[in-house]
Design an enzyme around this catalytic site. Structure first.
Site, short mmCIF file in Angstrom:
data_model
loop_
_atom_site.label_atom_id
_atom_site.label_comp_id
_atom_site.label_asym_id
_atom_site.label_seq_id
_atom_site.Cartn_x
_atom_site.Cartn_y
_atom_site.Cartn_z
N HIS A 1 4.32 5.27 -6.10
CA HIS A 1 3.26 6.18 -6.54
C HIS A 1 2.37 6.69 -5.42
O HIS A 1 1.50 7.52 -5.65
CB HIS A 1 2.39 5.48 -7.58
CG HIS A 1 1.68 4.27 -7.02
ND1 HIS A 1 2.34 3.13 -6.64
CD2 HIS A 1 0.37 4.06 -6.74
CE1 HIS A 1 1.47 2.25 -6.16
NE2 HIS A 1 0.26 2.79 -6.21
N ASP A 2 2.57 6.19 -4.21
CA ASP A 2 1.69 6.52 -3.09
C ASP A 2 2.36 7.40 -2.04
O ASP A 2 1.82 7.56 -0.94
CB ASP A 2 1.20 5.25 -2.40
CG ASP A 2 0.06 4.57 -3.15
OD1 ASP A 2 -0.64 5.27 -3.91
OD2 ASP A 2 -0.13 3.35 -2.98
N GLU B 1 1.93 -6.02 -2.03
CA GLU B 1 1.82 -4.82 -1.21
C GLU B 1 1.26 -5.25 0.14
O GLU B 1 0.08 -5.56 0.26
CB GLU B 1 0.89 -3.81 -1.89
CG GLU B 1 0.77 -2.52 -1.09
CD GLU B 1 -0.32 -1.60 -1.62
OE1 GLU B 1 -0.19 -0.38 -1.45
OE2 GLU B 1 -1.30 -2.11 -2.21
N ASP C 1 0.27 -4.44 -12.61
CA ASP C 1 -0.41 -4.41 -11.33
C ASP C 1 -1.56 -5.40 -11.33
O ASP C 1 -2.31 -5.47 -12.31
CB ASP C 1 -0.95 -3.00 -11.06
CG ASP C 1 -0.22 -2.30 -9.93
OD1 ASP C 1 -0.50 -2.65 -8.77
OD2 ASP C 1 0.62 -1.43 -10.22
N ASP D 1 -1.49 -5.79 -5.64
CA ASP D 1 -2.03 -4.69 -4.85
C ASP D 1 -2.80 -5.20 -3.64
O ASP D 1 -3.55 -6.18 -3.74
CB ASP D 1 -2.95 -3.86 -5.76
CG ASP D 1 -3.49 -2.62 -5.11
OD1 ASP D 1 -2.70 -1.72 -4.81
OD2 ASP D 1 -4.72 -2.53 -4.91
#
Length: 593
Positions: free
Chosen positions: A351-352, A274, A108, A215
């Site tokens: 993961h969100d 993202e 990340d 990210d």
């Protein structure tokens, strides 16, 4: 260079298109030392499991030094590893373990913000004349007509509350789009960008990582005059303001520079951004066009935001969705790259978000296995690079609705719940808390962060020490849903995923690279689409039933002469009614003979 050499180089530089990428959330994957936290040695111990599944690339979510206010997305040192996860040398061993098996590793890249405990921010807040003062956004207060101090703007943060925090030391506010402990970096400052490139990127690329999930990539450029957001909710001072801090005026310049200064100097690293709040495909293509040299692909979140309430304020006020909405979204992002030099992604978990089986199909015991397999068929036949999230391959589901809010850990979910309590009290509306809790039970980020379910032993085999309690509660159903139980079961979700990933590679030109055509867009029960590779004269029809009843599917003339059944998630043949009838949550792939 010969035409053959040019083609070989092109295929090598786009290795990520055909890859299956598996996201590991380090805290919750595998604990090797009994401290209750997953760690990198634990991940290394499961590399053969991932290889056997058919994974090509491991994406490791943040494992950097961090106070863990937001589970590692608040980084205090890009060049160190959070001690419970291991060491930098453990990452080196992970890279080696992946390479020994022909796999790759990406990390990340979290560089919109740092932790407030990062050395850069500590210097920045120490005085107004510190050389790093301008590495973050500092602004003076403003005052209302009664002399009350107000923040510089009225923006709402992603985690609730405002985006500005008052700092007593220098008597100014600093900007944070997320938690107050996550101050935003100022990309307008070239010194800041150079430090990011050295510390967060080159340090790890030099060690051999193969790229980054980037990210919050479209938030680097803000409108730095910081105008107030329009008032869309008259009951609050703070207002949604994503248009003022997403896709700002210099964003494409910054992402291009990241490539020119860093990524272009390494051997074909991959980038997947993202990309929130960017609904226009034409704008998304500016990021992913090969000619633009910005990002290889992005995550566009329309699909996994199905059910979210309108805007940031009401995110967890769950709104039931229709299958036609899902089909429209998938069609939009499957087709937007056709005829272009861009690329896309295929994913339904990360993961969100809540677990896909619970959100998009059924997690009832009678249907959860076929539901997970049906969703596997859907995603594995999509054009683009396929991303899986840990536990998706065994059909992990949301936490039970019986769990109280005290079983949840996530900063965002807990923030929304606390806000709901305040609003319910202020507005004499106790039902509002129940609404938000219902949304958290369906869509909350904690569901995906429950410990990985390896076996039916203590704590689901998460730790090598059976007595070690994980950092977060294990799912109640771990004895029925776990890796060990599924490995030798030919009808399991895990074995099915292994098979479907193999078929995806076998028919790569059709499934990974083929064109997409939706049939019957208004049908609210079945999802039927055609994949086609004209050059190879290959065609597939994918038929999916999103209900718990038997349904006919309307594609007579498409499935018929010259088509054969390639795969179904039911092992016992056709339902009564034959090829034109799908059983509950059934999925099929037909392919041209």
């Amino acid at each position: 260079m010969s035409p053959h050499a040019i083609l070989k180089k092109a295929l090598t530089s786009t290795w990520w298109k055909d890859a299956t990428i598996y996201q590991v959330y380090p805290a919750s994957f595998k604990d090797s030392n009994g401290d209750g936290w997953g760690d990198i040695p634990g991940l290394i111990s499961k590399i053969d499991y991932l290889h056997d599944l058919g994974v090509d690339v491991v994406w490791l979510s943040p494992m950097f030094e961090s106070p863990q206010r937001d589970m590692g997305y608040d980084i205090s040192d890009y060049e160190k590893v959070y001690a419970p996860y291991g060491t930098v040398e453990d990452v080196d061993r992970l890279i080696a373990a992946c390479r020994e098996r022909g796999m790759k590793l990406i990390l990340d890249l979290v560089v919109n913000h740092t932790s407030d405990e990062h050395a850069w921010f500590k210097e920045s807040r120490s005085s107004k004349d510190n050389p790093k003062r301008d590495w973050y956004f500092w602004r003076p207060a403003r005052y209302d007509e009664d002399g009350n101090r107000l923040p510089p703007t009225n923006y709402r943060s992603y985690f609730g509350g405002g985006t500005w925090t008052w700092d007593e030391t220098t008597q100014e506010y600093y900007l944070h789009l997320y938690a107050p402990e996550q101050p935003d970096l100022n990309w307008e400052n070239p010194d800041t960008r150079r430090a990011i490139y050295d510390s967060a990127m080159r340090f790890w690329l030099d060690r051999g990582v193969d790229g980054f999930r980037v990210d919050t990539v479209n938030k680097y450029s803000k409108h730095v005059d910081f105008p107030d957001a329009p008032i869309t909710d008259a009951n609050h001072y703070i207002q949604p303001a994503a248009d003022l801090f997403c896709n700002g005026p210099r964003i494409h310049e910054f992402v291009q520079e990241m490539n020119e200064q860093v990524l272009d100097h390494y051997d074909a690293p991959v980038t997947v951004g993202e990309l929130s709040n960017t609904p226009d495909p034409t704008h998304v293509l500016r990021y992913v066009s090969a000619a633009a040299k910005q990002l290889n692909m992005v995550f566009q979140f329309d699909m996994i935001r199905l059910g979210n309430g309108k805007g940031l304020n009401d995110k967890y006020n769950y709104v039931p969705w229709r299958l036609s909405e899902m089909k429209s979204i998938i069609t939009k992002w499957q087709k937007f790259i056709e005829g272009t030099d861009g690329w896309t992604t295929a994913f339904i978990e990360n993961h969100d978000n809540g677990r896909a089986v619970s959100r998009f199909a059924s997690d009832l015991p009678a249907y959860r296995t076929v539901s997970a397999k049906m969703l596997a068929i859907m995603t594995a036949t999509m054009t683009g690079t396929l991303f899986l999230y840990q536990g998706q391959e065994i059909g992990m589901i949301n936490a039970p609705k019986s769990w109280p809010i005290t079983s949840y850990k996530d900063i965002e979910g807990l923030g929304y719940y606390a806000e709901a309590q305040r609003l319910a009290l202020a507005n004499n509306d106790p039902a509002h808390v129940a609404k938000i809790m219902n949304g958290i039970q369906i869509m909350g980020r904690d569901h995906s962060r429950l410990p990985m379910q390896w076996d039916a032993g203590p704590h689901a085999g998460f730790s090598d020490d059976p007595a070690a309690a994980p950092w977060m509660r294990v799912h109640d159903a771990y004895k029925e849903i776990n890796v060990a139980q599924q490995l030798d079961d030919p009808d399991s979700v895990l074995v099915f995923y292994t098979r479907v990933l193999r078929l995806r590679k076998e028919y790569r030109e059709l499934f990974i690279h083929g064109s997409f055509e939706l049939l019957d867009p208004e049908d609210e029960d079945t999802f039927v689409f055609v994949k086609e590779c004209v050059e190879r004269k290959e065609k597939a029809v994918v038929a999916l039933n999103f209900t718990d009843g038997t349904r006919g599917f309307k594609c007579r003339g498409v499935v018929g002469q010259g088509m054969k059944l390639l795969l179904s998630n039911y092992a016992d043949g056709m339902a009564e009614g034959g090829e034109e009838v799908l059983r509950p949550y059934e999925g099929r792939i037909y392919i041209s003979e």
